[in-house]
Design an enzyme around this catalytic site. Sequence first.
Site, PDB file in Angstrom:
ATOM      1  N   SER A  56       0.811  -1.217   0.000  1.00 50.78           N
ATOM      2  CA  SER A  56       0.000   0.000   0.000  1.00 50.78           C
ATOM      3  C   SER A  56       0.846   1.270   0.000  1.00 50.78           C
ATOM      4  CB  SER A  56      -0.905   0.017   1.231  1.00 50.78           C
ATOM      5  OG  SER A  56      -1.754  -1.099   1.254  1.00 50.78           O
ATOM      6  N   CYS A  57       2.170   1.120  -0.068  1.00 54.12           N
ATOM      7  CA  CYS A  57       3.034   2.278   0.104  1.00 54.12           C
ATOM      8  C   CYS A  57       3.190   3.092  -1.171  1.00 54.12           C
ATOM      9  CB  CYS A  57       4.412   1.835   0.586  1.00 54.12           C
ATOM     10  SG  CYS A  57       5.257   0.733  -0.568  1.00 54.12           S
ATOM     11  N   GLY A  58       2.847   2.521  -2.327  1.00 55.84           N
ATOM     12  CA  GLY A  58       2.991   3.249  -3.580  1.00 55.84           C
ATOM     13  C   GLY A  58       4.405   3.218  -4.112  1.00 55.84           C
ATOM     14  N   ILE A  59       5.234   2.324  -3.596  1.00 56.16           N
ATOM     15  CA  ILE A  59       6.622   2.236  -4.046  1.00 56.16           C
ATOM     16  C   ILE A  59       6.891   0.839  -4.589  1.00 56.16           C
ATOM     17  CG2 ILE A  59       9.039   2.336  -3.331  1.00 56.16           C
ATOM     18  CD1 ILE A  59       8.198   4.237  -1.122  1.00 56.16           C
TER      19      ILE A  59
END
Length: 214
Positions: A56-59
């Site tokens: 969920s971190c977008g990385i």
Amino acid sequence: AGLCLGEGIVDSVDDFKTIGYDKDLDPNIIDIWLTPERVKKISHILERKTYVSQTSCGICGKKMMEDLNSVLTAAQNGFEMDIDQIFNCVGMLSKKQHYYPRTRGSHAALLFDTHLNMISFAEDVGRHNALDKSIGKAFTDRKLAAASVLVLSSRISYELVQKAARAKIPVIISKSRPTALAVKMGKSLNMTLACAFEETKLLILCGESRIKTE
């Protein structure tokens, strides 16, 4: 069903043999049986131990982005909507949410067809799950091919763009800003990403040609 589509495990509802759970096991454990033909075709996917939608971190790394783009196709042009229609769709999402007014801790995903008629709606404590549910409902009802607009209560992350792209949905509208990586992926896939705020403000991140601003 929605998760399986997003991860490339299936391309069609007909790839499923059965979906269900064993009454003697945990009801949260779902058994997915595929046709023998599909199992042979995706043996390399079934060998994976993890899935790209787990974070969920977008990385994510360059290799993961390359792997994702190799199984995703760019969105088609032709669909357009005006700003008033966007805010109407966002307003409908708020009206459909049953859990959020009580809990302030749930997410929702709403799908519309080309005529902006609602196709499916789902809520969940997890934003990824809400989208998987909504896509899965439309997918198993054989209505997903008509989906053109996705409205989300959560911010847009690259995982949600991936799921929408697999479902061939060209427009994503959110009530929260996206991550930079989500915008990068949306641009590369010719998708429209926009955020609607306070019923009057619209921020278009990419794919502005699908939104009629005059």
